[in-house]
Design an enzyme around this catalytic site. Structure first.
Site, PDB file in Angstrom:
ATOM      1  N   GLU A  47       0.838  -1.194   0.000  1.00 53.04           N
ATOM      2  CA  GLU A  47       0.000   0.000   0.000  1.00 53.04           C
ATOM      3  C   GLU A  47       0.877   1.250   0.000  1.00 53.04           C
ATOM      4  O   GLU A  47       2.021   1.223   0.462  1.00 53.04           O
ATOM      5  CB  GLU A  47      -0.922   0.001   1.226  1.00 53.04           C
ATOM      6  CG  GLU A  47      -1.891  -1.178   1.276  1.00 53.04           C
ATOM      7  CD  GLU A  47      -2.801  -1.249   0.065  1.00 53.04           C
ATOM      8  OE1 GLU A  47      -3.224  -0.180  -0.434  1.00 53.04           O
ATOM      9  OE2 GLU A  47      -3.076  -2.368  -0.402  1.00 53.04           O
ATOM     10  N   ASN A  62      -2.750  -2.167  -8.062  1.00 57.64           N
ATOM     11  CA  ASN A  62      -3.776  -3.139  -7.715  1.00 57.64           C
ATOM     12  C   ASN A  62      -5.158  -2.588  -8.057  1.00 57.64           C
ATOM     13  O   ASN A  62      -5.520  -1.483  -7.655  1.00 57.64           O
ATOM     14  CB  ASN A  62      -3.683  -3.442  -6.212  1.00 57.64           C
ATOM     15  CG  ASN A  62      -4.820  -4.315  -5.734  1.00 57.64           C
ATOM     16  OD1 ASN A  62      -5.319  -5.172  -6.458  1.00 57.64           O
ATOM     17  ND2 ASN A  62      -5.242  -4.099  -4.489  1.00 57.64           N
ATOM     18  N   HIS A 238     -46.697  25.543 -24.813  1.00 55.52           N
ATOM     19  CA  HIS A 238     -45.844  26.421 -24.029  1.00 55.52           C
ATOM     20  C   HIS A 238     -46.470  26.768 -22.688  1.00 55.52           C
ATOM     21  O   HIS A 238     -47.684  26.905 -22.554  1.00 55.52           O
ATOM     22  CB  HIS A 238     -45.530  27.731 -24.771  1.00 55.52           C
ATOM     23  CG  HIS A 238     -46.454  28.038 -25.909  1.00 55.52           C
ATOM     24  ND1 HIS A 238     -46.026  28.051 -27.200  1.00 55.52           N
ATOM     25  CD2 HIS A 238     -47.773  28.293 -25.952  1.00 55.52           C
ATOM     26  CE1 HIS A 238     -47.049  28.320 -28.000  1.00 55.52           C
ATOM     27  NE2 HIS A 238     -48.120  28.477 -27.265  1.00 55.52           N
ATOM     28  N   TYR A 241     -48.640  23.525 -17.000  1.00 49.06           N
ATOM     29  CA  TYR A 241     -48.376  22.439 -16.058  1.00 49.06           C
ATOM     30  C   TYR A 241     -49.523  21.442 -16.146  1.00 49.06           C
ATOM     31  O   TYR A 241     -50.698  21.798 -15.942  1.00 49.06           O
ATOM     32  CB  TYR A 241     -48.259  22.950 -14.626  1.00 49.06           C
ATOM     33  CG  TYR A 241     -48.239  21.808 -13.626  1.00 49.06           C
ATOM     34  CD1 TYR A 241     -47.151  20.944 -13.572  1.00 49.06           C
ATOM     35  CD2 TYR A 241     -49.313  21.580 -12.775  1.00 49.06           C
ATOM     36  CE1 TYR A 241     -47.133  19.885 -12.683  1.00 49.06           C
ATOM     37  CE2 TYR A 241     -49.299  20.515 -11.891  1.00 49.06           C
ATOM     38  CZ  TYR A 241     -48.207  19.670 -11.843  1.00 49.06           C
ATOM     39  OH  TYR A 241     -48.192  18.616 -10.978  1.00 49.06           O
ATOM     40  N   ASN A 261     -54.017  20.295  -9.303  1.00 45.27           N
ATOM     41  CA  ASN A 261     -54.177  18.914  -8.870  1.00 45.27           C
ATOM     42  C   ASN A 261     -54.016  18.711  -7.364  1.00 45.27           C
ATOM     43  O   ASN A 261     -54.272  17.622  -6.858  1.00 45.27           O
ATOM     44  CB  ASN A 261     -53.170  18.013  -9.595  1.00 45.27           C
ATOM     45  CG  ASN A 261     -51.733  18.423  -9.339  1.00 45.27           C
ATOM     46  OD1 ASN A 261     -51.421  19.606  -9.270  1.00 45.27           O
ATOM     47  ND2 ASN A 261     -50.843  17.455  -9.201  1.00 45.27           N
TER      48      ASN A 261
END
Length: 339
Positions: A47, A62, A238, A241, A261
């Site tokens: 390491e 490794n 355009h 929603y 909604n």
């Protein structure tokens, strides 16, 4: 891929105790180094914190992936110690133990891009860019046109049909499929949506989860759709929603239309039949149903069902006062001057 090559190499020879994935790194900093003897045989992994200056100069690293003989693995694991700079058990020390037991350690070269380590936000950004470039190349190879590939971002599961065109700065979240011949224009954001054939989406469209866009529909700029089915040949050009809604085939949604909604507690659906014309700046207060071929006048607030072929209009009476603007200006001017 790399995993299959490791497994095949380990299985190819009974003497092979470990097939080790490694790569020759352009920058080995941070990786464990694969140490080999003069003949090229792997002897151990060290390491970075434990490596000498000479060992840190080694560029073979490794990958963190190895295929190990299961009959010998647990013996090697039982012999691990914490005698290292971090006081930890290093799985990589089984390489040295295998060599001590005269078991072959086979080095299998793997693609560095496949095994890059991620230890920081910068590393994460780097591997994300690699993944995105692969997805872009795959999309192009499979017949999509990307106007500016470097600015298009895919999810791992994005599905594009043939002859799809993607504009600049389009983002695909998870769960998106786009049908043949469709065009996604610039700056659109799409997730959890199924888009049919020969549609036009955007620019600046936002399609949220649960959206279903049928063939030949047109969703224009600054239109947001959530949990809604848009029928064939329908248009929302355009500034609208459409949430928790169904829009029938061939219907036209005027600019500024919204489905109301959510009442602060529950969400309700808006059902719009086929052939409906919704005038601009209409608020559809759900739950509400608009029958087939109905028309809604611009500026309306619709709070009850509209029958098929009906014309619905909700609008305050228009009042025009001749000369009123001049009188208003004179009054304001007089107050300002104190006259």
């Amino acid at each position: 891929g790399s995993l299959r090559r490791l497994l095949d190499r380990r299985a190819a020879a009974p003497a092979c105790g470990i097939a080790l994935g490694g790569f020759d790194a352009a920058d080995p900093t941070g990786y464990g180094r694969i140490i080999r003897d003069a003949s090229g045989t792997v002897t151990r992994i060290v390491e970075q914190r434990d490596a000498s200056e000479a060992e840190r100069a080694v560029t073979w690293c490794n990958s963190g992936i190895m295929a190990v003989d299961a009959s010998r693995l647990f013996d090697w694991l039982g012999r691990l110690t914490t005698d290292n700079a971090q006081g930890e058990y290093y799985l990589t020390d089984i390489i040295r133990l295998a060599v001590e037991d005269s078991a072959e350690v086979a080095l299998v070269e793997v693609d560095e891009e496949e095994v890059l380590g991620v230890n920081s936000r910068a590393d994460l950004a780097r591997v994300e860019q690699i993944a995105q470039n692969r997805l872009r190349r795959e999309a192009l190879k499979n017949g999509a046109t990307l106007i500016d590939p470097a600015t298009v971002y895919f999810s791992f599961d994005t599905k594009l049909g043939r002859d799809v065109t993607i504009g600049p700065s389009v983002v695909f979240g998870p769960g998106v499929s786009v049908g043949d011949g469709s065009e996604i224009k610039a700056f659109s954001h799409i997730e959890g949506a199924v888009i049919g054939k020969d549609t036009v989406i955007g620019p600046f469209a936002r399609l949220r989860p649960g959206t279903r866009i049928s063939d030949r529909a047109h969703i224009g700029n600054f239109v947001e759709i959530k949990n809604a089915l848009i029928g064939e040949d329908a248009k929302a050009g355009h500034l609208s929603y459409l949430g928790d809604a169904t829009v029938g085939a061939g219907s036209n949604i005027g600019a500024g239309t919204i489905t109301c909604n959510y009442d602060g507690f529950t969400k309700a659906r808006t059902e719009i039949g086929p052939g409906v014309f919704i005038g601009s700046h209409t608020a559809l207060v759900a739950p509400v149903t608009i029958g087939s071929d109905a028309m809604i006048g611009a500026g309306s607030v619709i709070t009850q069902d509209v029958p098929a072929d009906a014309l619905a209009l909700s609008r305050a009476e228009l009042k025009i006062r001749e000369g009123g603007a001049a009188r208003f200006r004179r009054g304001k001017s007089a107050k300002k001057t104190g006259a």
